[in-house]
Scaffold this motif. Structure first.
Motif, short mmCIF file in Angstrom:
data_model
loop_
_atom_site.label_atom_id
_atom_site.label_comp_id
_atom_site.label_asym_id
_atom_site.label_seq_id
_atom_site.Cartn_x
_atom_site.Cartn_y
_atom_site.Cartn_z
N SER A 157 -3.43 62.23 53.21
CA SER A 157 -3.24 60.93 52.58
C SER A 157 -2.34 61.09 51.37
O SER A 157 -2.49 62.03 50.58
N GLY A 169 1.23 58.56 62.08
CA GLY A 169 1.13 58.33 60.64
C GLY A 169 2.36 57.68 60.07
O GLY A 169 3.35 57.42 60.76
N SER A 219 1.02 52.91 55.26
CA SER A 219 -0.14 52.15 55.76
C SER A 219 -0.54 51.03 54.83
O SER A 219 -1.71 50.69 54.71
N HIS A 265 0.15 53.23 50.07
CA HIS A 265 -0.54 54.27 50.83
C HIS A 265 0.30 54.72 52.01
O HIS A 265 0.99 53.94 52.65
N ALA A 266 0.22 56.00 52.29
CA ALA A 266 0.74 56.57 53.54
C ALA A 266 -0.31 57.54 54.05
O ALA A 266 -0.94 58.26 53.27
N GLU A 267 -0.51 57.54 55.36
CA GLU A 267 -1.58 58.35 55.93
C GLU A 267 -1.11 58.98 57.22
O GLU A 267 -0.43 58.33 58.03
#
Length: 635
Positions: free
Chosen positions: A268, A295, A298, A310-312
């Motif tokens: 994350s 991914g 997000s 956010h990036a996941e």
């Protein structure tokens, strides 16, 4: 004129922190019969800051005022007292003697100066007269400020008055002396330069939080406030947004410090201070020990610290060992920031099973166990879990991509109908109640008679073990999204096999040409026209309907005379989702091309079928059609 003797006395006593008690006695002539009354009012009812006004209490129809208990206006923070009495008392009195025609009265006046703008009221005054308790109504006063561009009753301001990009700014609306709720306030449109992110109501103000995203000096309209059925407006507002972005903060974390080959883990990336990234984060090369499943960015969230983008990313662990996940480059708001490296340990095998078979299992059920050749068996495969529905439950199960593997059997034609919309239904097995987490429906059509066994199916799932709630809370604001993800343990669940008796179709009464259609079917057909020219395309529609499983049923035969060419049909189903035991319709659209002129007879489309409920054969027919084809070039 009736001569009146007056006996007058005043006592000052403590009544709470401030208070005055006074007594008045009227003696003399008889009073007219009149119900005693008391009222309070201000003159004038509207003033500006710095103006004098009088607060008056008027008592009529009494012969004696014994007690007078009040919280006078000159103790209010919005007004200061100015003495009117010659004896140093905080009020002046006017007494009207009684006559035979009218009752006596006394008026008590306070001279005050307004020192604050807003809506203000005086609490009721209470007194005792002629042995009766009397009380005034509340008194309302409106104080405005000289030069106010709005009504002066309500106020609004930004804090701070100037902000940076993506910095929180609060619009504060208040009406001194009045309590406000959020529903009382109507804001101007700020959507061109700011995004609302929250609101709150204090005792005497309503606060609206925004994040400014467009630089410039923004002139906005007035704020409207509804008070006691009246609408008041502030003056116009201005907010300055500087073309400067605050420093961003980037954090990266994995959901676990240790995982194992075959398990999944989550990486994350959080970028605080922005709503979106300039581009996707640049990840280090991890191909030597992990495979990226999916991914990317997000979305974003908001909390008291502002926006966070956010990036996941979800990975599949491939190789055991100790590994370093290098810095991740993040570009946002014209800045590029790199995260600190992270460590990850991947073991060769998972730990002991984290969930017992009594709490997590695969189950299978068949709608029928005795069918004819060509009659589909609808089989439901489920993952059943006894996990908790609370977000703080100890564990839960999740089926990932390609989590279900259908059984393989050469004597069955298999049609995987996919994951079903089951919701959180409860199913009881062996006296235990389970949640149907995952549910797949498969149609298996037997091709050969005899005692058949449908082999087991497999579910590949991930058991999610959450971090203990107390541990998560102890990390407070430093808790990352990855840290809240917990850990995933891969598990393979296998169903039991299913025994099915497959009966042969009876030979007696079988119509020709029978092509193996099992289930009662009705046939309807339409031709879009009966006149055409050589080279034209004519459309033939054939609709099959009934409780049979039409998707695995052979198509009907369409026989055409020479001179007409037939295309492969375009097929549609209604409803599109398969529901066993529910009637459905399959429509086949054929395109006919006339290659030479003539008169043609199109025979009715016939479909022989076998009804497994009655063990009898039948034939359904559509319409026959006459088609005339004219030479090409005919007008």
């Amino acid at each position: 004129m009736v001569e009146m003797r007056r006996r007058f006395w005043v006592r000052l006593l403590r009544a709470g922190p401030v208070g005055v008690v006074a007594g008045f006695l009227f003696a003399g002539g008889a009073l007219s019969a009149q119900e005693p009354t008391v009222r309070a009012y201000v003159e004038p009812p509207e003033v500006e800051v710095g103006d004098h006004f009088e607060l008056k209490i008027e008592v009529t129809g009494v012969s004696e005022v014994e007690d007078f208990n009040f919280q006078p206006g000159f103790y209010h923070p919005f007004a200061q007292r100015r003495d009117l009495s010659d004896g140093g008392l905080p009020f002046a009195m006017e007494i009207t003697p009684a006559t035979a025609q009218s009752a006596g009265s006394v008026t008590i006046s306070f001279l005050l100066v307004a020192v604050e703008s807003g809506f203000f009221d005086f609490a009721p005054f209470r007194l005792t007269a002629d042995g009766r308790s009397l009380e005034t109504d509340r008194v309302l006063l409106l104080v405005t400020r000289p030069g106010d561009t709005g009504d002066g009753v309500v106020r609004a301001r930004f804090e701070p008055a100037a902000s940076k990009l993506m910095e929180k700014v609060t619009l504060i609306v208040d009406a001194p002396g009045r309590e406000l709720s959020l529903g009382d306030v109507t804001l101007p449109d700020l959507s061109g330069f700011a995004t609302p992110v929250g609101s709150s109501s204090m005792a005497r103000s309503a606060n609206f939080d925004f994040l400014a995203f467009r630089p410039g000096t923004h002139e906005i309209g007035s704020v409207s406030v509804s008070i006691d059925g009246e609408v008041y407006e502030t003056g116009p507002l201005t907010l300055v947004v500087n073309n400067e972005h605050g420093a961003i903060e980037v954090y990266a974390a994995v959901n676990t410090e240790q995982t194992w080959v075959g398990a999944e883990f989550v990486l994350s990336v959080e970028t605080r201070g922005v709503r979106e990234l300039d581009e996707d984060p640049v990840l280090p090369d991890m191909s030597g020990f992990a495979e990226l499943l999916f991914g990317g960015a997000s979305g974003h969230g908001y909390n008291s610290r502002g926006y966070t983008a956010h990036a996941e990313y979800r990975f599949h662990a491939l190789q055991s060992g100790e590994f370093e996940i290098g810095p991740i480059a993040v570009s946002a708001a014209g800045q590029t920031v790199r995260t600190e490296p992270m460590r990850l340990t991947i073991t060769a095998a998972p730990p002991e099973t984290v969930v017992s078979p009594e709490r997590l299992r695969a189950a299978v059920s068949a709608a029928k166990r005795r069918v004819y050749v060509g009659e589909p068996v609808f089989v439901t495969y489920r993952v059943l879990a006894r996990d908790g529905s609370s977000p703080f439950a100890e564990w839960s199960v999740r089926g990932g991509d390609h989590a279900f593997a259908t059984p393989v059997h050469e004597d069955f034609q298999i049609h995987d109908l996919g994951r079903q919309r089951g919701g959180w239904r409860r199913i009881t097995v062996d006296g235990r109640s389970y949640r149907a987490d995952t549910e797949y429906l498969v149609a298996l059509m037997p091709l050969e008679p005899g005692e058949q066994t449908i082999g087991p199916a497999e579910f590949r799932v991930q058991v999610h073990t959450r971090e203990p709630l107390g541990q998560s809370l102890s990390r407070g604001a430093n808790m990352s999204r990855a840290g809240m993800r917990g850990e995933w343990t891969p598990m393979t669940l296998t169903t039991d096999p299913i025994a099915v008796e497959v009966m042969p179709l009876p030979a007696e009464g079988r119509p020709e040409p029978f092509r193996g259609q099992v289930g009662r079917v009705e046939v309807a057909s339409w031709l879009d026209r009966t006149d055409a020219v050589v080279g034209d395309t004519v459309t033939l529609r054939v609709a099959l309907s009934g409780n049979a499983y039409l998707r695995l049923m052979p198509e009907p035969r369409v026989v055409l005379p020479e001179g007409l060419e037939l295309s492969e049909p375009e097929i549609s189903d209604d409803p599109p989702q398969v529901e066993p035991d529910r009637a459905s319709t399959r429509t086949l659209v054929y395109r006919l091309v006339a290659t030479r002129e003539g008169n043609y007879r199109l025979a009715a489309v016939e479909l022989p079928w076998f009804d497994p409920e009655t063990a009898e054969y039948g034939v359904s027919r559509g319409e026959s059609f006459d088609l005339t084809v004219h030479p090409a070039g005919r007008e």
